[in-house]
Design a protein around this motif. Structure first.
Motif, PDB file in Angstrom:
ATOM      1  N   CYS A 122       0.737  -1.449   0.161  1.00 19.56           N
ATOM      2  CA  CYS A 122      -0.269   0.484  -0.238  1.00 19.56           C
ATOM      3  C   CYS A 122       0.790   1.144  -0.460  1.00 19.56           C
ATOM      4  N   ARG A 123       0.415   2.038  -1.172  1.00 22.26           N
ATOM      5  CA  ARG A 123       1.318   3.090  -0.511  1.00 22.26           C
ATOM      6  C   ARG A 123       0.811   3.917   0.672  1.00 22.26           C
ATOM      7  N   TRP A 124       1.643   5.450   0.765  1.00 21.01           N
ATOM      8  CA  TRP A 124       1.765   6.275   2.266  1.00 21.01           C
ATOM      9  C   TRP A 124       0.011   6.382   2.722  1.00 21.01           C
ATOM     10  N   GLN A 125      -0.171   6.380   3.921  1.00 16.62           N
ATOM     11  CA  GLN A 125      -1.324   7.135   4.220  1.00 16.62           C
ATOM     12  C   GLN A 125      -2.711   6.459   2.456  1.00 16.62           C
ATOM     13  N   ARG A 126      -2.302   5.260   2.274  1.00 15.94           N
ATOM     14  CA  ARG A 126      -3.774   4.812   1.263  1.00 15.94           C
ATOM     15  C   ARG A 126      -3.766   3.799   1.401  1.00 15.94           C
ATOM     16  N   ARG A 127      -4.913   3.226   1.172  1.00 20.18           N
ATOM     17  CA  ARG A 127      -5.463   1.883   1.474  1.00 20.18           C
ATOM     18  C   ARG A 127      -5.381   0.860  -0.139  1.00 20.18           C
ATOM     19  N   ASP A 128      -6.247   1.893  -0.799  1.00 21.40           N
ATOM     20  CA  ASP A 128      -6.725   2.137  -2.065  1.00 21.40           C
ATOM     21  C   ASP A 128      -5.908   2.690  -3.401  1.00 21.40           C
ATOM     22  N   GLU A 129      -4.357   3.073  -2.554  1.00 24.05           N
ATOM     23  CA  GLU A 129      -3.779   2.541  -4.144  1.00 24.05           C
ATOM     24  C   GLU A 129      -2.035   1.544  -3.649  1.00 24.05           C
ATOM     25  N   TRP A 130      -1.544   1.150  -4.734  1.00 24.73           N
ATOM     26  CA  TRP A 130      -0.767   0.016  -4.328  1.00 24.73           C
ATOM     27  C   TRP A 130       0.518   0.404  -5.523  1.00 24.73           C
ATOM     28  N   THR A 131       1.883   0.273  -4.594  1.00 26.58           N
ATOM     29  CA  THR A 131       3.151   0.221  -5.555  1.00 26.58           C
ATOM     30  C   THR A 131       3.597  -0.953  -5.417  1.00 26.58           C
ATOM     31  N   ILE A 132       4.252  -1.757  -6.843  1.00 30.11           N
ATOM     32  CA  ILE A 132       4.802  -2.820  -7.138  1.00 30.11           C
ATOM     33  C   ILE A 132       6.400  -2.356  -6.588  1.00 30.11           C
ATOM     34  N   THR A 133       6.651  -3.058  -5.629  1.00 26.39           N
ATOM     35  CA  THR A 133       8.347  -3.483  -4.348  1.00 26.39           C
ATOM     36  C   THR A 133       9.070  -3.636  -5.742  1.00 26.39           C
ATOM     37  N   THR A 134       8.980  -4.810  -5.810  1.00 32.64           N
ATOM     38  CA  THR A 134       9.961  -5.689  -6.781  1.00 32.64           C
ATOM     39  C   THR A 134       9.515  -7.309  -7.506  1.00 32.64           C
ATOM     40  N   LEU A 135       9.623  -7.036  -8.295  1.00 31.87           N
ATOM     41  CA  LEU A 135       9.292  -8.433  -9.526  1.00 31.87           C
ATOM     42  C   LEU A 135      10.629  -8.773 -10.328  1.00 31.87           C
ATOM     43  N   ALA A 136      10.435 -10.140 -10.333  1.00 34.02           N
ATOM     44  CA  ALA A 136      11.320 -11.607 -10.099  1.00 34.02           C
ATOM     45  C   ALA A 136      11.234 -12.819 -10.525  1.00 34.02           C
ATOM     46  N   ALA A 137      12.368 -13.156 -11.724  1.00 35.97           N
ATOM     47  CA  ALA A 137      11.537 -14.334 -12.006  1.00 35.97           C
ATOM     48  C   ALA A 137      13.120 -15.411 -12.201  1.00 35.97           C
ATOM     49  N   THR A 138      12.724 -16.539 -12.247  1.00 37.86           N
ATOM     50  CA  THR A 138      14.820 -17.613 -12.367  1.00 37.86           C
ATOM     51  C   THR A 138      15.218 -17.096 -13.337  1.00 37.86           C
ATOM     52  N   ASP A 139      16.218 -17.626 -13.679  1.00 35.29           N
ATOM     53  CA  ASP A 139      16.909 -17.886 -14.890  1.00 35.29           C
ATOM     54  C   ASP A 139      16.938 -18.241 -15.846  1.00 35.29           C
ATOM     55  N   LYS A 140      15.572 -19.763 -15.905  1.00 36.56           N
ATOM     56  CA  LYS A 140      15.349 -20.760 -16.769  1.00 36.56           C
ATOM     57  C   LYS A 140      13.565 -20.582 -16.803  1.00 36.56           C
ATOM     58  N   ALA A 141      13.102 -19.395 -16.216  1.00 34.36           N
ATOM     59  CA  ALA A 141      11.549 -18.900 -16.349  1.00 34.36           C
ATOM     60  C   ALA A 141      11.157 -18.605 -17.525  1.00 34.36           C
ATOM     61  N   PRO A 142      10.173 -18.874 -18.614  1.00 35.44           N
ATOM     62  CA  PRO A 142       9.949 -18.660 -19.938  1.00 35.44           C
ATOM     63  C   PRO A 142       9.523 -16.310 -19.774  1.00 35.44           C
ATOM     64  N   ASP A 143       9.827 -16.392 -20.956  1.00 33.02           N
ATOM     65  CA  ASP A 143       9.543 -15.123 -21.037  1.00 33.02           C
ATOM     66  C   ASP A 143       8.424 -14.375 -20.257  1.00 33.02           C
ATOM     67  N   HIS A 144       7.093 -14.592 -20.721  1.00 36.14           N
ATOM     68  CA  HIS A 144       5.796 -15.076 -20.596  1.00 36.14           C
ATOM     69  C   HIS A 144       5.749 -15.061 -18.836  1.00 36.14           C
ATOM     70  N   VAL A 145       6.667 -15.549 -18.080  1.00 36.04           N
ATOM     71  CA  VAL A 145       6.112 -14.879 -16.443  1.00 36.04           C
ATOM     72  C   VAL A 145       6.601 -13.305 -16.022  1.00 36.04           C
ATOM     73  N   TRP A 146       6.828 -12.920 -16.972  1.00 34.49           N
ATOM     74  CA  TRP A 146       6.920 -11.324 -16.044  1.00 34.49           C
ATOM     75  C   TRP A 146       5.489 -10.858 -15.905  1.00 34.49           C
ATOM     76  N   GLU A 147       5.115 -11.084 -17.853  1.00 35.63           N
ATOM     77  CA  GLU A 147       3.460 -10.434 -18.482  1.00 35.63           C
ATOM     78  C   GLU A 147       2.783 -11.099 -17.726  1.00 35.63           C
ATOM     79  N   ARG A 148       2.582 -12.911 -17.413  1.00 38.74           N
ATOM     80  CA  ARG A 148       1.428 -13.146 -16.478  1.00 38.74           C
ATOM     81  C   ARG A 148       1.915 -13.204 -14.960  1.00 38.74           C
ATOM     82  N   LEU A 149       2.970 -12.034 -13.668  1.00 41.28           N
ATOM     83  CA  LEU A 149       2.553 -11.843 -12.967  1.00 41.28           C
ATOM     84  C   LEU A 149       2.022 -10.702 -12.326  1.00 41.28           C
ATOM     85  N   LEU A 150       2.727  -9.585 -13.705  1.00 43.78           N
ATOM     86  CA  LEU A 150       1.819  -8.159 -13.805  1.00 43.78           C
ATOM     87  C   LEU A 150       0.651  -8.807 -14.066  1.00 43.78           C
TER      88      LEU A 150
END
Length: 339
Positions: A75-103
């Motif tokens: 959650c963003r500071w002083q807000r429950r209805d807004e989020w910030t994406i802080t970390t996005l990660a995938a393993t070395d062998k993960a297919p490229d579409h994993v990034w999109e599926r996570l988002l």
């Protein structure tokens, strides 16, 4: 091959920690990722704490029980209805579409939680920037990252502060004037994206337990408007100190009177930073504050990188239509007295 998108559990966190060296991790939440030690596992554990309201969320992409990627938001500071994406990660062998599926998953989950906007800061040269934009994240401004990697420590007394007469400590009573300052110097497109209110400018005095504390110390200062137009604030400067460094934020009105104080305000927080030992100092300058870059360069800062600030609108709050009272004329004879 069947895959599963879900909220992370304890076994997922252990899998993430065990394969850390085989992951590509994007930490997308400066200044916190610069001034704090890398405490990924601690952050992931916080997401499992059974506390309400929750402020930390982690979702994983797994195949046959093996985690191939994960995304973290908070959650963003002083807000429950807004989020910030802080970390996005995938393993070395993960297919490229994993990034999109996570988002896609974090967008879906945010909508279910009643979130109306998702924010993220992405380096301008990051390949996954295109993935964010293809999923509806739109840029609303750019930000340059400046750094001073060595600030000489100072052991002088507090009374030796040469700038104390120009600035004063910020208080919660300054929230309204700070909101007016922000509105005066921030482009409308940025204001519409961030939708700040006076609540975000209040100082929080709510204590937090050690396992939720981020170990950050904030000192912020303001000065009165020197433009002669009113009794409001002319500028604001903040020093955020963590275990790994300092982060400086500044905002001031672009007239000669307030511009003249801005260099002293920067010197003031750099003097404060030096009293905390030899830690690097960072500063984020948005594109509509470009002139601050010159002040930083004069003080030994170097341009490190540039990042895009993105927002995705999941819902747009609207005011509920209310019936209007319409004036009308009546004849006095129409009124009949009743018992």
């Amino acid at each position: 091959m069947a895959h599963v998108m879900r909220q992370a559990n304890l076994f997922d966190l252990l899998s993430i920690a065990a394969t850390r060296s085989k992951q590509r991790v994007l930490r997308l939440n400066p200044p916190y990722t610069l001034v704090q030690p890398d405490a990924l596992f601690t952050d992931l554990v916080r997401s499992l704490l059974p506390m309400r309201p929750r402020v930390n969320f982690v979702y994983v992409y797994s195949v046959r029980g093996i985690v191939q990627g994960y995304v973290q938001a908070r959650c963003r500071w002083q807000r429950r209805d807004e989020w910030t994406i802080t970390t996005l990660a995938a393993t070395d062998k993960a297919p490229d579409h994993v990034w999109e599926r996570l988002l896609e998953e974090v967008c879906r989950a945010a909508g279910e939680e009643g979130v109306i906007r998702l924010f993220v800061k992405v380096p301008g040269d990051e390949f996954q920037l295109g993935t964010f934009r293809s999923l509806g994240f739109t840029p609303y401004t750019n930000e340059q990252m400046w750094g001073h990697l060595y600030v000489r420590s100072s052991k002088s007394d507090e009374d030796d502060d040469p700038y104390r007469k120009l600035l004063r400590r910020r208080t919660s009573g300054d929230a309204w004037d700070l909101m007016q300052l922000y509105s005066a110097v921030t482009p409308p497109v940025v204001q519409r994206a961030e939708m700040l209110t006076t609540k975000q400018w209040h100082i929080s005095h709510i204590p937090r337990p050690w396992f939720l504390s981020q170990g950050l110390l904030e000192k912020s200062y303001v000065w009165q408007d020197e433009s002669g137009r009113g009794e409001g604030l002319g500028g604001y400067v903040r020093l955020l100190t963590g275990a790994s460094g300092h982060w400086v934020t500044t905002l001031y009105r672009p007239d000669p009177g307030n511009r003249a104080i801005a260099p002293a305000a920067l010197d003031h927080v750099l003097w404060k930073a030096a009293r905390h030992g030899n830690k690097p100092v960072y500063c984020g300058i948005r594109e509509y504050q470009a002139e601050v870059g010159t002040l930083l360069e004069e003080r030994g800062f170097h341009l490190l990188s540039e990042q895009a600030l993105l927002v995705k609108y999941l819902a747009e709050p609207i005011k509920e239509r209310q019936p209007a009272l319409v004036p009308f004329l009546v004849n006095n004879a129409d009124f009949v007295a009743t018992k």
